[in-house]
Structures are given as structure tokens and as C-alpha cells.
Design a protein around this motif. Sequence first.
Motif, mmCIF file in Angstrom:
data_model
loop_
_atom_site.group_PDB
_atom_site.id
_atom_site.type_symbol
_atom_site.label_atom_id
_atom_site.label_comp_id
_atom_site.label_asym_id
_atom_site.label_seq_id
_atom_site.Cartn_x
_atom_site.Cartn_y
_atom_site.Cartn_z
ATOM 1 N N ASP A 29 -7.902 3.102 4.583
ATOM 2 C CA ASP A 29 -8.195 3.135 6.012
ATOM 3 C C ASP A 29 -7.280 4.119 6.727
ATOM 4 N N ALA A 30 -7.578 4.355 7.990
ATOM 5 C CA ALA A 30 -6.844 5.334 8.791
ATOM 6 C C ALA A 30 -5.520 4.776 9.304
ATOM 7 N N LEU A 31 -4.596 5.696 9.550
ATOM 8 C CA LEU A 31 -3.359 5.372 10.247
ATOM 9 C C LEU A 31 -3.086 6.497 11.233
ATOM 10 N N GLY A 47 0.797 -1.205 0.000
ATOM 11 C CA GLY A 47 0.000 0.000 0.000
ATOM 12 C C GLY A 47 0.832 1.258 0.000
ATOM 13 N N LEU A 48 0.161 2.373 0.074
ATOM 14 C CA LEU A 48 0.772 3.691 0.060
ATOM 15 C C LEU A 48 0.052 4.539 1.092
ATOM 16 N N ASP A 49 0.835 5.258 1.919
ATOM 17 C CA ASP A 49 0.176 6.107 2.906
ATOM 18 C C ASP A 49 0.526 7.562 2.701
ATOM 19 N N ALA A 50 -0.359 8.425 3.175
ATOM 20 C CA ALA A 50 -0.147 9.872 3.202
ATOM 21 C C ALA A 50 -0.589 10.348 4.576
ATOM 22 N N LEU A 108 -4.040 8.550 5.954
ATOM 23 C CA LEU A 108 -4.777 7.488 5.287
ATOM 24 C C LEU A 108 -3.806 6.508 4.650
ATOM 25 N N TYR A 109 -4.218 5.230 4.573
ATOM 26 C CA TYR A 109 -3.423 4.166 3.984
ATOM 27 C C TYR A 109 -4.266 3.471 2.925
ATOM 28 N N ALA A 110 -3.835 3.555 1.659
ATOM 29 C CA ALA A 110 -4.505 2.852 0.554
ATOM 30 C C ALA A 110 -3.796 1.516 0.375
ATOM 31 N N TRP A 111 -4.530 0.407 0.471
ATOM 32 C CA TRP A 111 -3.920 -0.919 0.501
ATOM 33 C C TRP A 111 -4.590 -1.878 -0.478
ATOM 34 N N ASP A 112 -3.848 -2.946 -0.763
ATOM 35 C CA ASP A 112 -4.316 -4.028 -1.630
ATOM 36 C C ASP A 112 -3.750 -5.314 -1.036
ATOM 37 N N SER A 113 -4.592 -6.334 -0.809
ATOM 38 C CA SER A 113 -4.111 -7.573 -0.192
ATOM 39 C C SER A 113 -4.665 -8.804 -0.912
ATOM 40 N N ASP A 114 -3.956 -9.920 -0.731
ATOM 41 C CA ASP A 114 -4.350 -11.200 -1.311
ATOM 42 C C ASP A 114 -4.228 -12.296 -0.261
ATOM 43 N N SER A 115 -5.095 -13.311 -0.340
ATOM 44 C CA SER A 115 -5.017 -14.489 0.517
ATOM 45 C C SER A 115 -5.042 -15.725 -0.373
ATOM 46 N N GLU A 116 -4.292 -16.736 0.028
ATOM 47 C CA GLU A 116 -4.279 -17.975 -0.748
ATOM 48 C C GLU A 116 -4.127 -19.178 0.169
#
Length: 103
Positions: free
Chosen positions: A60-62, A12-15, A35-43
Amino acid sequence: SAVDTHPRSGHGLDASGLIRIPVWDKSAVYVRAGLYAWDSDSEVKIRGVAKEIGDGRGVDALYGFGVESEFWDHVQLRLDASQYHVDNEDIRLLSLGLSYSWW
């Protein structure tokens, strides 16, 4: 066992913004929020074959706090404790870093 579940992986990337409060000659404490913009995967892996079972994206918030001190002209050492709230999970991070400012 036949089924091994792997934890989520992501990126992700935060600001965020900082509010600094000077406490000594070249030192300060600070709080940060953003704010934190994120992308996740589960396997899961079944008999050696990986299969994706879910993914997620969001913003989401940080928040965090820390202390920093200038050791040389324009070079600061920073100790930071932050918490990211990602998809109903809290991730805590403790970091130590160097920063350089040119003004």
C-alpha cells in the motif's frame, strides 16, 4: 471475560523517495511518497488459548513530510510525520531521528 480480542500485529518494509526544499543555510523541508509491503496477523484468546483468526499481506501507499537540519558535518537531525495506508486502515507515525551521509 472468556474472550479477549488482541489487536493486529504486523511488520513490513517501505521504500520511498524524498523531495527536499532548502529553507535555511543547513536546513530543509521535504515531502516523501512510496510503497509499504506489509504482513499482519490477528488472533483471539479464548480461556487462555490463542487462536489465529486472520492474516493479511499487501502493498500500500505511504506519504509524509518533515524537516531536517545538519548539525555537524554529514549528521542531520530529522523530524518526520508519515502516514501508511494498510489494509483499509491509516497508521500515522511521528518520528525523530539522526541520519549520517558520507558525501
